[in-house]
Write a protein that holds these residues in place. Structure first.
Motif, PDB file in Angstrom:
ATOM      1  N   GLU A 214       0.858  -1.180   0.000  1.00 42.48           N
ATOM      2  CA  GLU A 214       0.000   0.000   0.000  1.00 42.48           C
ATOM      3  C   GLU A 214       0.898   1.236   0.000  1.00 42.48           C
ATOM      4  N   ASP A 215       1.134   1.765  -1.191  1.00 43.30           N
ATOM      5  CA  ASP A 215       2.075   2.871  -1.366  1.00 43.30           C
ATOM      6  C   ASP A 215       1.337   4.147  -1.773  1.00 43.30           C
ATOM      7  N   TYR A 216       1.852   5.259  -1.246  1.00 42.24           N
ATOM      8  CA  TYR A 216       1.353   6.579  -1.625  1.00 42.24           C
ATOM      9  C   TYR A 216       2.537   7.351  -2.205  1.00 42.24           C
ATOM     10  N   VAL A 217       2.518   7.525  -3.523  1.00 39.43           N
ATOM     11  CA  VAL A 217       3.693   8.025  -4.229  1.00 39.43           C
ATOM     12  C   VAL A 217       3.337   9.247  -5.066  1.00 39.43           C
ATOM     13  N   HIS A 218       4.227  10.203  -5.067  1.00 38.07           N
ATOM     14  CA  HIS A 218       4.131  11.341  -5.990  1.00 38.07           C
ATOM     15  C   HIS A 218       5.480  11.472  -6.702  1.00 38.07           C
ATOM     16  N   PRO A 219       5.466  11.562  -8.053  1.00 43.17           N
ATOM     17  CA  PRO A 219       4.323  11.588  -8.975  1.00 43.17           C
ATOM     18  C   PRO A 219       3.592  10.235  -9.023  1.00 43.17           C
TER      19      PRO A 219
END
Length: 548
Positions: A214-219
C-alpha cells in the motif's frame, strides 16, 4: 482436452527432469508419442521450484554440483555463441565444481528470464499512438525479469545482460536482445522515471502482477505499467550504462533514436529536480521535493521518513538525491555516494557517445553535470575516519552528517573501481576497502561459523551476500584473497546456482534459489579472472581467455 493437458505437462516434466540423461532426439521422441502443444513453454516446469532441487548429471568435483539449466525447449533465449563460451571455459577450468557453477550461472539470464523479446519486424497495431508518441515501442524490445519476481528492475536487467555485451558484435541475436533491452528501458524511463521496477510491456500481452503493498507516491504512476515506484538514482544510471556498454562493444549508435533521446531528456529533468535542496537557499523556506514515497509498513527501511519526504539535504553540494538504495531500502541521508559516482561515470560516457553522434551541445551539458557530481563527491563524500584515514562515506546530507557502511548491492563503495569512478589503487579507495571488509569498520560486514561477507538491512543481520565476495574478488590483485572468496561462494552454492544471501552460521540457509543477477555477477567474475588471472582458473602457465 483436460487429459491431454495433464499428459503434456507430465511429458514436459519428464523431459526436463531427465535432460541430463536424454538428448534432444529423445525429447523429440517423447513428444512424438502424442501431439505436442504448439507452445513448448506450457509443458515447462516453474523454474522457481525447479531450481530448489538438484538435477543430474552431477559435476565430477567433490561437491558433485547439479546441472540446473532447463531443457533447451524451455529456455527463454538461446545463442550458439554463448554455448561456445561455456564449452571453451569449462573445458579449461581445473576445478570441475567451479566449472559446473559457471555452466549454470553464465546462461541463467538467457535460459530463464527473457520473458518477452521481439526483433521489431512485427508492428503492434493494438498500441494507439499520437504524434507525441512517435516511435513508441518500435524496434526490438526485450523484457528481462529479475528471476523469481515477474517484473523488470532497470538495475538488475542491465547487470544480468552485462556478461553478454562482449558477444553482441559477433552475435546478431544477442545484439538485438540488448538493443531491445535499451529500447524497452527507454519506454519505462519516459513514462515513469522515478520508478525502479516495471510490468511487462503492453505488446507482450503478459499479465501484470501486483506487489501487494500500500504505497502513496508522488508523482502518481499507473500500476498496470509499474510494479514498484521507489526512486533510486542508480536505476537511471543503469539505463545509461546499458547503452554505453552496448556502444563500447559494438560501436553501434543504432539505439540513439527519438525515444532514447526523450528518455535521456527525462533523466536530466530528474537530476535537476533531485539536486534541489530541502530548504530554499535564499529564503530558508521549506521546498517540498518532486518525489515523495510513503508505504504502510512496519519496516523503517521500506519507506521514507517525515511522512514520505526523507531527511533534509543541504544546497550547493553538486550531489543528486536518491530516495532509495539499490537494495530497495530507503536511504537515511539522501546523497547516496555510490549512485552519485555511477551517475557521474555514465554521464561522462554518454557524453562521449553523443560527441560521436555530433551532438556536441548535449554532450557538454552531460559533461558539466558529471563534473559537478564528481566534485561534490570529493568535497562532501570523502571524510576523515579516526582509524582508516580519508575514506568514502556511504551517505551524506551536505550538512556534515555521514553514514559509514556498505551494502552488498551494486552500486556500492566496494564496487567504485568496477564502475570506473576510481582506480583500485587509489589511496582513498584502498582505505575505504579496508574499512568495508572489517567488522570494526562496516556494521554490515557479517561473520559467522559458516560464511562471511557484506550484507545489508534488506535481509537482516545474519545474512551476507555472495555478491559482495565476487566484488571483493574483482577489486583484488591478491591471489590468496581471490581464491578464498571464490571457494567460499562455491561452498555456498550447493544447488549449482548463486543465491541472494547466505546465513553466516548455517550455509544451507539461503534466500532466493533463483536470483539471476547474482548468477550474472558470478559469471562476470569468472570472465574477469579468465582475462586477468587465468592461472587461478586454468592452471599455471595458462593464457588469458577473453570473450569477444
Amino acid at each position: 482436452m483436460r487429459t491431454f493437458g495433464m499428459r503434456a505437462c507430465l511429458l514436459g516434466l519428464a523431459a526436463w527432469g531427465t535432460k541430463a540423461s536424454t538428448g534432444d532426439d529423445d525429447w523429440e521422441a517423447i513428444l512424438a508419442e502424442g501431439t505436442p502443444p504448439a507452445d513448448y513453454t506450457r509443458a515447462c516446469p516453474d523454474y522457481k521450484k525447479y531450481s530448489q532441487f538438484a538435477h543430474r548429471p552431477f559435476s565430477e568435483g567433490p561437491m558433485a554440483l547439479p546441472f540446473q539449466r532447463p531443457s533447451k525447449h524451455c529456455r527463454t533465449f538461446q545463442s550458439p555463441l554463448v554455448e561456445k563460451v561455456i564449452e571453451e571455459i569449462t573445458e579449461k577450468m581445473v576445478d570441475k565444481d567451479m566449472a559446473r557453477l559457471f555452466e549454470n550461472a553464465f546462461p541463467n539470464t538467457l535460459d530463464t528470464t527473457v520473458r518477452w523479446h521481439t526483433d521489431g519486424a512485427e508492428k503492434h497495431s493494438e498500441l494507439k499512438r499520437g504524434l507525441k508518441d512517435e516511435g513508441k515501442w518500435a524496434g526490438p524490445q526485450s523484457f528481462v525479469v529479475t528471476g523469481d519476481i515477474n517484473a523488470e528492475w532497470l538495475r538488475d536487467s542491465t547487470n544480468q545482460l552485462l556478461q553478454y555485451q562482449p558477444l553482441a558484435k559477433s552475435d546478431k541475436a544477442i545484439y538485438n536482445l540488448i538493443l531491445g533491452a535499451i529500447n524497452t528501458q527507454s519506454e519505462y524511463v519516459i513514462e515513469s522515471p522515478y520508478c525502479n521496477a516495471f510490468q511487462p510491456p503492453p505488446a507482450s500481452k503478459l499479465p501484470a502482477t501486483q506487489n501487494g503493498q500500500e504505497d502513496y507516491v508522488h508523482p502518481a504512476y499507473e500500476p498496470s505499467f509499474v510494479f514498484e515506484c521507489k526512486y533510486e538514482l542508480d536505476s537511471l544510471a543503469h539505463f545509461l550504462a546499458l547503452g554505453n556498454t552496448f556502444y563500447n562493444h559494438t560501436g553501434s549508435l543504432e539505439f540513439l533514436g527519438p525515444r532514447w533521446y526523450k528518455a535521456l531528456d527525462t533523466v536530466m529533468t530528474v537530476l535537476d529536480q533531485q539536486s534541489e535542496s530541502t530548504f530554499d537557499p535564499a529564503t530558508g523556506r521549506y521546498e517540498r521535493n518532486s518525489y515523495t514515497f510513503n508505504r504502510r509498513t512496519e519496516q523503517g527501511t521500506e519507506t521514507l521518513s517525515l511522512s514520505g519526504v526523507g531527511n533534509p539535504l543541504n544546497f550547493g553540494t553538486g550531489l543528486i538525491r536518491s530516495a532509495f538504495r539499490p537494495s530497495d531500502d530507503a536511504t537515511i541521508l539522501g546523497f547516496y555516494i555510490p549512485a552519485n559516482a555511477q551517475m557521474a561515470v555514465e554521464l561522462a560516457r554518454t557524453a562521449e557517445i553523443l560527441r560521436k553522434a555530433k551532438n556536441v551541445g548535449l554532450a557538454q551539458t552531460l559533461e558539466k553535470r558529471a563534473q559537478s557530481i564528481t566534485d561534490g563527491i570529493w568535497e562532501h563524500g570523502v571524510v576523515t575516519h579516526k582509524k582508516y584515514g580519508r575514506v568514502f562515506a556511504y551517505e551524506v546530507d551536505g550538512y556534515g552528517s555521514q553514514i559509514i557502511m556498505d551494502d552488498a548491492n551494486v552500486p556500492s563503495l566496494l564496487a567504485l573501481p568496477i564502475m570506473g569512478f576510481v582506480d583500485r589503487k587509489d589511496a582513498v579507495y584502498q582505505n575505504t576497502r579496508k574499512m568495508l571488509l572489517e567488522k570494526a569498520g562496516n556494521p554490515y560486514y557479517l561473520e559467522g561459523y559458516a560464511f562471511h561477507g557484506i550484507g545489508g538491512p534488506h535481509i537482516g543481520l545474519e545474512y551476507a551476500w555472495p555478491m559482495s565476495l565476487l566484488l571483493q574478488t574483482m577489486t583484488s590483485d591478491d591471489d590468496k584473497e581471490i581464491e578464498e572468496c571464490m571457494k567460499l561462494v562455491l561452498k555456498a552454492s550447493r544447488l549449482g546456482l548463486v543465491h541472494e544471501s547466505i546465513n553466516v552460521n548455517r550455509i544451507m540457509d539461503y534466500t532466493r534459489s533463483w536470483f539471476a543477477w547474482a548468477n550474472s555477477v558470478f559469471a562476470q567474475t569468472v570472465l574477469d579472472l579468465a582475462r586477468r588471472k587465468p592461472h587461478l582458473l586454468f592452471g599455471e602457465g595458462a593464457k588469458p581467455y577473453i570473450v569477444e
